[in-house]
Design a protein around this motif. Structure first.
Motif, mmCIF file in Angstrom:
data_model
loop_
_atom_site.group_PDB
_atom_site.id
_atom_site.type_symbol
_atom_site.label_atom_id
_atom_site.label_comp_id
_atom_site.label_asym_id
_atom_site.label_seq_id
_atom_site.Cartn_x
_atom_site.Cartn_y
_atom_site.Cartn_z
ATOM 1 N N GLN A 24 -7.812 -10.084 31.498
ATOM 2 C CA GLN A 24 -6.935 -10.028 32.672
ATOM 3 C C GLN A 24 -7.743 -9.863 33.951
ATOM 4 O OE1 GLN A 24 -3.485 -10.607 32.747
ATOM 5 N NE2 GLN A 24 -4.040 -10.790 34.897
ATOM 6 N N GLN A 25 -8.788 -9.044 33.906
ATOM 7 C CA GLN A 25 -9.646 -8.878 35.082
ATOM 8 C C GLN A 25 -10.287 -10.210 35.468
ATOM 9 O OE1 GLN A 25 -12.290 -5.857 33.596
ATOM 10 N NE2 GLN A 25 -11.100 -4.183 34.482
ATOM 11 N N GLN A 26 -10.749 -10.941 34.445
ATOM 12 C CA GLN A 26 -11.384 -12.231 34.705
ATOM 13 C C GLN A 26 -10.373 -13.233 35.258
ATOM 14 O OE1 GLN A 26 -14.783 -12.425 34.545
ATOM 15 N NE2 GLN A 26 -14.449 -10.253 34.091
ATOM 16 N N ALA A 27 -9.151 -13.189 34.736
ATOM 17 C CA ALA A 27 -8.096 -14.082 35.231
ATOM 18 C C ALA A 27 -7.773 -13.770 36.686
ATOM 19 C CB ALA A 27 -6.850 -13.957 34.358
ATOM 20 N N ALA A 68 -8.097 -15.343 42.302
ATOM 21 C CA ALA A 68 -8.450 -14.980 43.671
ATOM 22 C C ALA A 68 -9.486 -15.924 44.266
ATOM 23 C CB ALA A 68 -8.981 -13.539 43.709
ATOM 24 N N MET A 69 -10.312 -16.470 43.397
ATOM 25 C CA MET A 69 -11.379 -17.350 43.871
ATOM 26 C C MET A 69 -11.009 -18.830 43.759
ATOM 27 S SD MET A 69 -14.489 -15.077 42.277
ATOM 28 C CE MET A 69 -15.736 -16.274 42.553
ATOM 29 N N GLY A 70 -9.785 -19.106 43.305
ATOM 30 C CA GLY A 70 -9.345 -20.493 43.171
ATOM 31 C C GLY A 70 -10.095 -21.239 42.088
ATOM 32 N N GLN A 71 -10.511 -20.527 41.045
ATOM 33 C CA GLN A 71 -11.255 -21.155 39.957
ATOM 34 C C GLN A 71 -10.432 -21.128 38.675
ATOM 35 O OE1 GLN A 71 -14.974 -18.938 40.058
ATOM 36 N NE2 GLN A 71 -15.904 -20.552 41.276
ATOM 37 N N VAL A 72 -10.940 -21.799 37.671
ATOM 38 C CA VAL A 72 -10.268 -21.843 36.366
ATOM 39 C C VAL A 72 -11.265 -21.439 35.283
ATOM 40 C CG1 VAL A 72 -8.610 -23.619 37.065
ATOM 41 C CG2 VAL A 72 -10.796 -24.296 36.062
ATOM 42 N N PHE A 73 -10.723 -21.079 34.121
ATOM 43 C CA PHE A 73 -11.568 -20.706 32.984
ATOM 44 C C PHE A 73 -12.268 -21.932 32.396
ATOM 45 C CE2 PHE A 73 -8.907 -16.737 31.674
ATOM 46 C CZ PHE A 73 -9.581 -15.969 32.605
ATOM 47 N N THR A 74 -13.445 -21.696 31.820
ATOM 48 C CA THR A 74 -14.144 -22.743 31.069
ATOM 49 C C THR A 74 -13.389 -22.981 29.766
ATOM 50 O OG1 THR A 74 -15.513 -21.145 29.892
ATOM 51 C CG2 THR A 74 -16.413 -22.016 31.960
ATOM 52 N N ALA A 75 -13.726 -24.049 29.077
ATOM 53 C CA ALA A 75 -13.108 -24.345 27.770
ATOM 54 C C ALA A 75 -13.429 -23.220 26.783
ATOM 55 C CB ALA A 75 -13.598 -25.686 27.243
ATOM 56 N N ASP A 76 -14.664 -22.678 26.832
ATOM 57 C CA ASP A 76 -15.043 -21.576 25.940
ATOM 58 C C ASP A 76 -14.205 -20.335 26.213
ATOM 59 O OD1 ASP A 76 -16.968 -23.141 24.744
ATOM 60 O OD2 ASP A 76 -18.668 -22.190 25.765
ATOM 61 N N MET A 77 -13.955 -20.062 27.501
ATOM 62 C CA MET A 77 -13.157 -18.892 27.861
ATOM 63 C C MET A 77 -11.709 -19.086 27.415
ATOM 64 S SD MET A 77 -13.138 -15.871 29.062
ATOM 65 C CE MET A 77 -12.133 -14.656 29.899
ATOM 66 N N THR A 101 -11.816 -10.734 10.988
ATOM 67 C CA THR A 101 -12.313 -9.381 10.712
ATOM 68 C C THR A 101 -13.132 -8.821 11.868
ATOM 69 O OG1 THR A 101 -14.231 -10.298 9.587
ATOM 70 C CG2 THR A 101 -12.316 -9.728 8.217
ATOM 71 N N THR A 102 -13.508 -9.674 12.808
ATOM 72 C CA THR A 102 -14.226 -9.239 14.009
ATOM 73 C C THR A 102 -13.715 -10.048 15.194
ATOM 74 O OG1 THR A 102 -16.011 -10.849 13.712
ATOM 75 C CG2 THR A 102 -16.353 -8.653 12.759
ATOM 76 N N LEU A 103 -13.939 -9.511 16.362
ATOM 77 C CA LEU A 103 -13.573 -10.253 17.565
ATOM 78 C C LEU A 103 -14.605 -11.342 17.810
ATOM 79 C CD1 LEU A 103 -12.610 -7.485 20.167
ATOM 80 C CD2 LEU A 103 -11.101 -8.786 18.668
ATOM 81 N N PRO A 104 -14.173 -12.458 18.373
ATOM 82 C CA PRO A 104 -15.171 -13.462 18.762
ATOM 83 C C PRO A 104 -16.007 -12.922 19.919
ATOM 84 C CG PRO A 104 -12.980 -14.074 19.551
ATOM 85 C CD PRO A 104 -12.808 -12.856 18.696
ATOM 86 N N ALA A 105 -17.188 -13.448 20.073
ATOM 87 C CA ALA A 105 -18.067 -13.025 21.167
ATOM 88 C C ALA A 105 -17.504 -13.513 22.498
ATOM 89 C CB ALA A 105 -19.470 -13.590 20.961
ATOM 90 N N GLN A 106 -17.667 -12.683 23.523
ATOM 91 C CA GLN A 106 -17.249 -13.110 24.856
ATOM 92 C C GLN A 106 -18.095 -14.308 25.279
ATOM 93 O OE1 GLN A 106 -17.711 -9.803 27.532
ATOM 94 N NE2 GLN A 106 -15.743 -8.909 26.984
ATOM 95 N N PRO A 107 -17.484 -15.295 25.882
ATOM 96 C CA PRO A 107 -18.264 -16.457 26.321
ATOM 97 C C PRO A 107 -19.209 -16.089 27.467
ATOM 98 C CG PRO A 107 -15.995 -16.617 27.076
ATOM 99 C CD PRO A 107 -16.076 -15.411 26.183
ATOM 100 N N ALA A 108 -20.338 -16.762 27.508
ATOM 101 C CA ALA A 108 -21.310 -16.514 28.574
ATOM 102 C C ALA A 108 -20.785 -17.026 29.913
ATOM 103 C CB ALA A 108 -22.636 -17.179 28.235
ATOM 104 N N ASP A 109 -20.136 -18.164 29.881
ATOM 105 C CA ASP A 109 -19.582 -18.742 31.102
ATOM 106 C C ASP A 109 -18.073 -18.570 31.078
ATOM 107 O OD1 ASP A 109 -22.062 -19.659 32.127
ATOM 108 O OD2 ASP A 109 -21.984 -21.369 30.751
ATOM 109 N N VAL A 110 -17.558 -17.866 32.068
ATOM 110 C CA VAL A 110 -16.139 -17.551 32.116
ATOM 111 C C VAL A 110 -15.379 -18.534 32.998
ATOM 112 C CG1 VAL A 110 -14.459 -15.802 32.818
ATOM 113 C CG2 VAL A 110 -16.553 -15.116 31.656
ATOM 114 N N MET A 111 -15.918 -18.808 34.169
ATOM 115 C CA MET A 111 -15.239 -19.677 35.115
ATOM 116 C C MET A 111 -15.966 -21.001 35.257
ATOM 117 S SD MET A 111 -14.155 -17.008 38.054
ATOM 118 C CE MET A 111 -14.295 -15.288 37.587
#
Length: 147
Positions: A94-97, A102-111, A130-140
């Motif tokens: 949610q913070q990333q969204a 606010a910056m007029g950007q969109v998420f990457t396909a990985d995000m 059984t585990t969470l996926p790793a957070q993507p390196a590139d978010v926007m």
């Protein structure tokens, strides 16, 4: 007889630990009375060396009494359910969204894939992970320069 004499009579070893896990520590001769204190028979007497080894009056060493001796206490590992972990990850998403918006950007396909996976775990729709996926390196996604 003084208060200290009363304390020494009731607690001849001076230093004690209770039988909790981890144990509580007592420097009995530092009290102003015996009122409300556990009986010496309900405590584990410590030597001055054991007291010093745990850090004295300010030490925070976690130990417990096992088979008549002090041993290091290791707290049990708390297992956080995967669904709870996913709900916590949703806060970061949610913070990333909010930043992207606010910056007029969109998420990457990985995000986007990460959000979908986390949302499925958090909602209970995904019951096999059984585990969470790793957070993507590139978010926007990189924004294109203004024309």
């Amino acid at each position: 007889m003084s208060v200290l004499d009363d304390l020494k009579a009731a607690y001849p070893a001076r230093y004690y630990a209770d039988f909790e896990s981890p144990c509580g520590w007592y420097d009995m001769w530092a009290y102003s009375s015996t009122d409300g204190l556990p009986a010496a028979s309900a405590l584990f007497a410590l030597t001055a060396e054991q007291w010093a080894a745990k850090g004295g009056n300010t030490g925070t060493t976690s130990m417990y009494v096992e088979n008549g001796r002090l041993v290091d206490y290791t707290p049990p590992v708390v297992v956080v359910p995967l669904k709870t972990q996913a709900a916590s990850a949703m806060v970061w998403i949610q913070q990333q969204a909010n930043l992207a918006s606010a910056m007029g950007q969109v998420f990457t396909a990985d995000m986007k894939a990460y959000v979908t996976a986390i949302a499925a775990i958090a909602s209970g729709a995904d019951t096999t992970s059984t585990t969470l996926p790793a957070q993507p390196a590139d978010v926007m996604a990189a924004s294109s320069p203004a024309s």
